[in-house]
Design an enzyme around this catalytic site. Structure first.
Site, PDB file in Angstrom:
ATOM      1  CG  ASP A  33      -2.174   0.815   1.038  1.00  0.00           C
ATOM      2  OD1 ASP A  33      -3.252   0.207   0.869  1.00  0.00           O
ATOM      3  OD2 ASP A  33      -2.103   2.066   1.024  1.00  0.00           O
ATOM      4  CB  VAL A  55      -0.378   1.561  -8.017  1.00  0.00           C
ATOM      5  CG1 VAL A  55      -0.521   0.390  -7.074  1.00  0.00           C
ATOM      6  CG2 VAL A  55      -1.477   2.600  -7.806  1.00  0.00           C
ATOM      7  CE1 TYR A 140     -13.216   4.735  -8.688  1.00  0.00           C
ATOM      8  CE2 TYR A 140     -15.488   4.298  -9.294  1.00  0.00           C
ATOM      9  CZ  TYR A 140     -14.355   3.953  -8.596  1.00  0.00           C
ATOM     10  OH  TYR A 140     -14.342   2.826  -7.810  1.00  0.00           O
ATOM     11  CE  LYS A 144     -11.897   1.634 -10.010  1.00  0.00           C
ATOM     12  NZ  LYS A 144     -10.957   0.689  -9.389  1.00  0.00           N
ATOM     13  CB  THR A 175     -14.503   0.775   2.007  1.00  0.00           C
ATOM     14  OG1 THR A 175     -14.609   1.828   1.032  1.00  0.00           O
ATOM     15  CG2 THR A 175     -14.947  -0.546   1.409  1.00  0.00           C
ATOM     16  CB  THR A 178     -18.205   4.450   0.248  1.00  0.00           C
ATOM     17  OG1 THR A 178     -18.037   3.362   1.172  1.00  0.00           O
ATOM     18  CG2 THR A 178     -17.837   3.977  -1.135  1.00  0.00           C
TER      19      THR A 178
HETATM   20  N1  LIG Z   1     -16.043   0.991  -1.814  1.00  0.00           N
HETATM   21  C1  LIG Z   1     -16.773   0.988  -2.909  1.00  0.00           C
HETATM   22  O1  LIG Z   1     -18.001   1.278  -2.886  1.00  0.00           O
HETATM   23  C2  LIG Z   1     -16.158   0.611  -4.235  1.00  0.00           C
HETATM   24  C3  LIG Z   1     -17.030   0.395  -5.309  1.00  0.00           C
HETATM   25  C4  LIG Z   1     -16.492   0.041  -6.537  1.00  0.00           C
HETATM   26  C5  LIG Z   1     -15.127  -0.107  -6.698  1.00  0.00           C
HETATM   27  N2  LIG Z   1     -14.312   0.131  -5.622  1.00  0.00           N
HETATM   28  C6  LIG Z   1     -12.885  -0.022  -5.838  1.00  0.00           C
HETATM   29  O2  LIG Z   1     -12.374  -0.931  -4.898  1.00  0.00           O
HETATM   30  C7  LIG Z   1     -11.001  -0.627  -4.654  1.00  0.00           C
HETATM   31  C8  LIG Z   1     -10.776  -0.520  -3.151  1.00  0.00           C
HETATM   32  O3  LIG Z   1     -11.567   0.545  -2.660  1.00  0.00           O
HETATM   33  P1  LIG Z   1     -11.965   0.676  -1.118  1.00  0.00           P
HETATM   34  O4  LIG Z   1     -13.380   1.094  -1.084  1.00  0.00           O
HETATM   35  O5  LIG Z   1     -11.515  -0.502  -0.386  1.00  0.00           O
HETATM   36  O6  LIG Z   1     -11.102   1.974  -0.754  1.00  0.00           O
HETATM   37  P2  LIG Z   1     -10.130   2.276   0.495  1.00  0.00           P
HETATM   38  O7  LIG Z   1      -9.860   3.733   0.403  1.00  0.00           O
HETATM   39  O8  LIG Z   1     -10.701   1.720   1.754  1.00  0.00           O
HETATM   40  O9  LIG Z   1      -8.816   1.445   0.126  1.00  0.00           O
HETATM   41  C9  LIG Z   1      -8.025   1.812  -0.967  1.00  0.00           C
HETATM   42  C10 LIG Z   1      -6.587   1.514  -0.624  1.00  0.00           C
HETATM   43  O10 LIG Z   1      -5.803   1.866  -1.770  1.00  0.00           O
HETATM   44  C11 LIG Z   1      -4.634   2.504  -1.292  1.00  0.00           C
HETATM   45  N3  LIG Z   1      -4.075   3.373  -2.334  1.00  0.00           N
HETATM   46  C12 LIG Z   1      -4.548   4.550  -2.791  1.00  0.00           C
HETATM   47  N4  LIG Z   1      -3.702   5.069  -3.682  1.00  0.00           N
HETATM   48  C13 LIG Z   1      -2.667   4.191  -3.798  1.00  0.00           C
HETATM   49  C14 LIG Z   1      -1.474   4.188  -4.546  1.00  0.00           C
HETATM   50  N5  LIG Z   1      -1.132   5.218  -5.352  1.00  0.00           N
HETATM   51  N6  LIG Z   1      -0.653   3.110  -4.452  1.00  0.00           N
HETATM   52  C15 LIG Z   1      -0.954   2.087  -3.624  1.00  0.00           C
HETATM   53  N7  LIG Z   1      -2.057   2.050  -2.856  1.00  0.00           N
HETATM   54  C16 LIG Z   1      -2.905   3.102  -2.946  1.00  0.00           C
HETATM   55  C17 LIG Z   1      -5.098   3.325  -0.101  1.00  0.00           C
HETATM   56  O11 LIG Z   1      -4.020   3.720   0.741  1.00  0.00           O
HETATM   57  C18 LIG Z   1      -6.060   2.354   0.558  1.00  0.00           C
HETATM   58  O12 LIG Z   1      -5.397   1.519   1.494  1.00  0.00           O
HETATM   59  C19 LIG Z   1     -10.692   0.655  -5.418  1.00  0.00           C
HETATM   60  O13 LIG Z   1     -10.093   0.325  -6.651  1.00  0.00           O
HETATM   61  C20 LIG Z   1     -12.068   1.242  -5.658  1.00  0.00           C
HETATM   62  O14 LIG Z   1     -12.095   2.054  -6.801  1.00  0.00           O
HETATM   63  C21 LIG Z   1     -14.795   0.482  -4.397  1.00  0.00           C
END
Ligand SMILES: NC(=O)c1ccc[n+]([C@@H]2O[C@H](COP(=O)([O-])OP(=O)(O)OC[C@H]3O[C@@H](n4cnc5c(N)ncnc54)[C@H](O)[C@@H]3O)[C@@H](O)[C@H]2O)c1
Length: 249
Positions: A33, A55, A140, A144, A175, A178
């Site tokens: 991370d 990343v 976004y 995606k 999470t 959100t």
């Molecule tokens: N939560 C939702 O409703 C939802 C819905 C659809 C898709 N997603 C996708 O799911 C994935 C996880 O989301 P989440 O809700 O768990 O979010 P989150 O914010 O809880 O977790 C995301 C993690 O990614 C890490 N991160 C951010 N930028 C980074 C970078 N440059 N390099 C490495 N790590 C990095 C953050 O530090 C964090 O630990 C994301 O790709 C998000 O777009 C989430």
């Protein structure tokens, strides 16, 4: 699955649930991370290893893969959302979203490909927005949709070694990403109204699909994107832009 699983973006939310699920199955897990401190504390708590990885930085991604032995599974979860109308979104915010969500997925796939064992599994977290447009979600949605297509191409390119590549596309999941939605009046309600199963998802429900795809039970599945969203893809995306504009006096 056996061997080591690398979970990128594994310090929070969906990635954290995925990492915990792999540990619970008895696998070696590496939590990567950009938030190195959060990765370390999450990894310590579950008995995994942590690496710092941004990343958006190719050298950081490459270094994060170094030293991982018997790599069988890679899950790419890093992501963020910056809402805004296309006509108003600063280029810098567009670029940040593309850098983390799309270029980040590309760099993880690029460096996972040569290092993952033959027969391994790569899962990239896309989104409902990879197929469903939402006003105010241009950067976004575009990132995606790109992720979903990138996964299809990677599946073609890695299939000769038996490496499977799939996407999981969550709807609204509770999470830290959100958690801030609750300050936008009516937004969460509109999400739920447009989710036939009538609720937001839990991170472990996304992890269940990811662990299935990493397992031998998915041995003939590659190049696919799986909607895990309570049926939200059957209805319409909330009016994020309208709700944000309504907040401005
Ligand atoms: N939560 C939702 O409703 C939802 C819905 C659809 C898709 N997603 C996708 O799911 C994935 C996880 O989301 P989440 O809700 O768990 O979010 P989150 O914010 O809880 O977790 C995301 C993690 O990614 C890490 N991160 C951010 N930028 C980074 C970078 N440059 N390099 C490495 N790590 C990095 C953050 O530090 C964090 O630990 C994301 O790709 C998000 O777009 C989430």
């Amino acid at each position: 699955m056996s061997g080591t699983a690398l979970v990128v973006g594994g310090a929070s939310g969906i990635g954290l649930a995925v990492a915990k699920a792999f540990v619970a199955e008895g696998n070696q897990v590496v939590v990567a991370d950009v938030n190195a401190e959060a990765a370390r504390s999450a990894a310590d708590e579950m008995g995994a290893r942590a690496v710092a990885m941004d990343v958006t930085d190719e050298a950081s991604v490459a270094a994060g893969f170094d030293g991982i032995e018997d790599l069988r599974t890679v899950v790419s979860c890093a992501g963020l959302t910056i809402p805004g109308a296309i006509t108003e979104l600063p280029l810098e915010q567009w670029q940040t979203t593309i850098d983390v969500c799309l270029t980040g997925s590309f760099l993880v796939l690029k460096h996972a490909g040569p290092r993952i064992a033959d027969g391994g599994s790569i899962v990239v977290i896309s989104s409902l927005n990879g197929r469903q447009p939402g006003a105010g979600m241009g950067a976004y949605c575009a990132s995606k949709a790109g992720v979903t297509m990138l996964v299809e191409v990677a599946a073609l390119e890695l299939a000769s070694r038996g490496v499977r590549v799939n996407a999981v596309s969550p709807g609204l999941v509770d999470t830290p990403l959100t958690a801030g939605l609750s300050i936008v009046p009516g937004l969460t309600d509109e999400y739920i109204e447009n989710t036939p199963l009538g609720r937001a998802g839990r991170p472990d429900e996304i992890a269940d699909m990811v662990t299935l795809l990493a397992s031998d039970k998915a041995s003939w599945i590659t190049g696919a994107a799986f909607d895990v969203n309570g049926g939200a893809h059957l209805q319409r995306y909330p009016d994020v832009l309208g709700k944000l504009r309504a907040m401005v006096p």
